[in-house]
Write a protein that holds these residues in place. Structure first.
Motif, short mmCIF file in Angstrom:
data_model
loop_
_atom_site.label_atom_id
_atom_site.label_comp_id
_atom_site.label_asym_id
_atom_site.label_seq_id
_atom_site.Cartn_x
_atom_site.Cartn_y
_atom_site.Cartn_z
N PHE A 34 -7.76 66.39 -77.95
CA PHE A 34 -6.95 65.17 -78.07
C PHE A 34 -6.83 64.75 -79.53
CE2 PHE A 34 -7.47 64.39 -73.55
CZ PHE A 34 -8.70 64.95 -73.27
N TYR A 36 -6.24 60.97 -81.21
CA TYR A 36 -6.07 59.53 -81.06
C TYR A 36 -5.69 58.95 -82.41
CZ TYR A 36 -7.91 58.98 -76.33
OH TYR A 36 -8.08 59.01 -74.97
N LEU A 44 -7.72 52.00 -80.75
CA LEU A 44 -7.35 53.41 -80.67
C LEU A 44 -6.41 53.66 -79.50
CD1 LEU A 44 -10.32 53.59 -82.09
CD2 LEU A 44 -10.15 55.99 -81.41
N LEU A 46 -4.15 56.99 -77.47
CA LEU A 46 -3.92 58.43 -77.36
C LEU A 46 -2.59 58.79 -78.00
CD1 LEU A 46 -4.81 61.17 -76.17
CD2 LEU A 46 -3.51 60.56 -74.11
N LYS A 49 -2.29 65.38 -76.45
CA LYS A 49 -3.41 66.13 -75.90
C LYS A 49 -2.97 67.53 -75.52
CE LYS A 49 -2.59 64.89 -71.08
NZ LYS A 49 -3.12 64.28 -69.86
N PHE A 89 -7.92 60.47 -85.23
CA PHE A 89 -9.18 61.01 -84.72
C PHE A 89 -8.89 62.19 -83.81
CE2 PHE A 89 -12.22 57.75 -85.95
CZ PHE A 89 -11.42 56.64 -86.16
N THR A 93 -13.26 66.87 -74.89
CA THR A 93 -14.18 66.75 -73.79
C THR A 93 -14.30 68.12 -73.16
OG1 THR A 93 -14.73 65.61 -71.75
CG2 THR A 93 -12.42 66.07 -72.11
N LEU A 100 -16.08 61.47 -74.44
CA LEU A 100 -15.10 62.05 -75.35
C LEU A 100 -15.81 62.12 -76.70
CD1 LEU A 100 -12.11 62.82 -74.81
CD2 LEU A 100 -11.48 60.65 -75.85
N ASN A 101 -15.92 63.33 -77.26
CA ASN A 101 -16.55 63.49 -78.58
C ASN A 101 -15.49 63.39 -79.66
OD1 ASN A 101 -18.23 65.30 -76.56
ND2 ASN A 101 -19.59 64.69 -78.21
N PHE A 102 -15.68 62.46 -80.57
CA PHE A 102 -14.69 62.22 -81.63
C PHE A 102 -15.15 62.79 -82.96
CE2 PHE A 102 -11.56 59.28 -79.89
CZ PHE A 102 -12.18 58.81 -78.75
#
Lengths: 112, 117
Positions: A34, A36, A44, A46, A49, A89, A93, A100-102
């Protein structure tokens, strides 16, 4: 573990310039990827994706292609506008994780 | 409004005090997430709620941090005995279903900025 690495900012471009923001990832399994965006003073949201390899996400003139062979998901736009100034960002995932890892975010400033 | 609402927007507190941060998700969203955004550190996952239960609280940095959600709606993040390193923007997000994997879209609030002196 799962992680995302983004290019350091800030990035400053003139209006109508070409934009690339690099993002690479490390993940177990088959992540969804993704981008963002956080506009000044806003939450933030979206941007786009891609859920499987070779998918291309696109929105508002931005594009990113899920490249499994290079574990990358670089964000591109052919002609940026002042209104694109924001923090971007990259995120993923993967597997059964809920989070969700940013990445750390890349600040973009577009000047007239 | 129809978005995720967080309060307070800004909180300044003294070291050692307790603080509570509130999140009001979008109506009908069953999943709720707390993240922390520190300068230069990106977004750090703290905890996830599905309904009123928290199947993933792996990101809470210490036992000074706790969160609850009641009625499947409002959530409160509590930080006890605050420390200066707790200074950050605390973000809340919600999503419609049991897992956001289908859409990947989290709806974020504007955050609560916490400053610990």
């Amino acid at each position: 573990g799962n992680s995302v690495t983004q290019m350091e900012g800030p990035v400053t471009l003139s209006e109508e310039a070409f934009l690339t923001i690099n993002c690479t990832y490390t993940a177990t399994g088959y992540p969804s990827l993704f981008w963002y965006v956080q506009y000044p003073g806003e939450g933030l949201q979206l941007l786009l994706k891609a859920t499987k390899a070779d998918d291309k996400g696109s929105n508002k003139g931005f594009e990113a292609t899920y490249r499994k062979e290079t574990t990358s998901f670089h964000l591109e736009k052919g002609s940026v506008q002042v209104s694109d100034s924001a923090v971007y960002f990259c995120a993923l995932t993967a597997g059964t994780g809920y989070a969700l890892n940013f990445g750390k975010g890349t600040s973009l400033l577009v000047t007239p | 409004g129809a978005g995720v609402s967080q309060s307070p927007s800004n909180k300044v507190t003294e070291k050692g005090k307790d603080v509570e941060l509130r999140c009001d998700p979008i109506s009908g969203h069953t999943a709720l997430y707390w993240y922390r955004q520190s300068l230069g550190q990106g977004l750090e996952f703290l905890i996830y709620f599905q309904g009123n239960s928290a199947p993933d609280k792996s990101g809470l940095p210490s036992d000074r941090f706790s969160a609850e959600r009641t009625g499947g709606s409002v959530s409160t993040l509590t930080i006890q005995r605050t420390q200066q390193e707790d200074s950050a923007v605390y973000l809340c997000a919600s999503s419609p279903g049991g897992s956001f994997l289908n859409t990947g879209e989290l709806f974020f609030g504007e955050g609560s900025r916490l400053t610990v002196l």
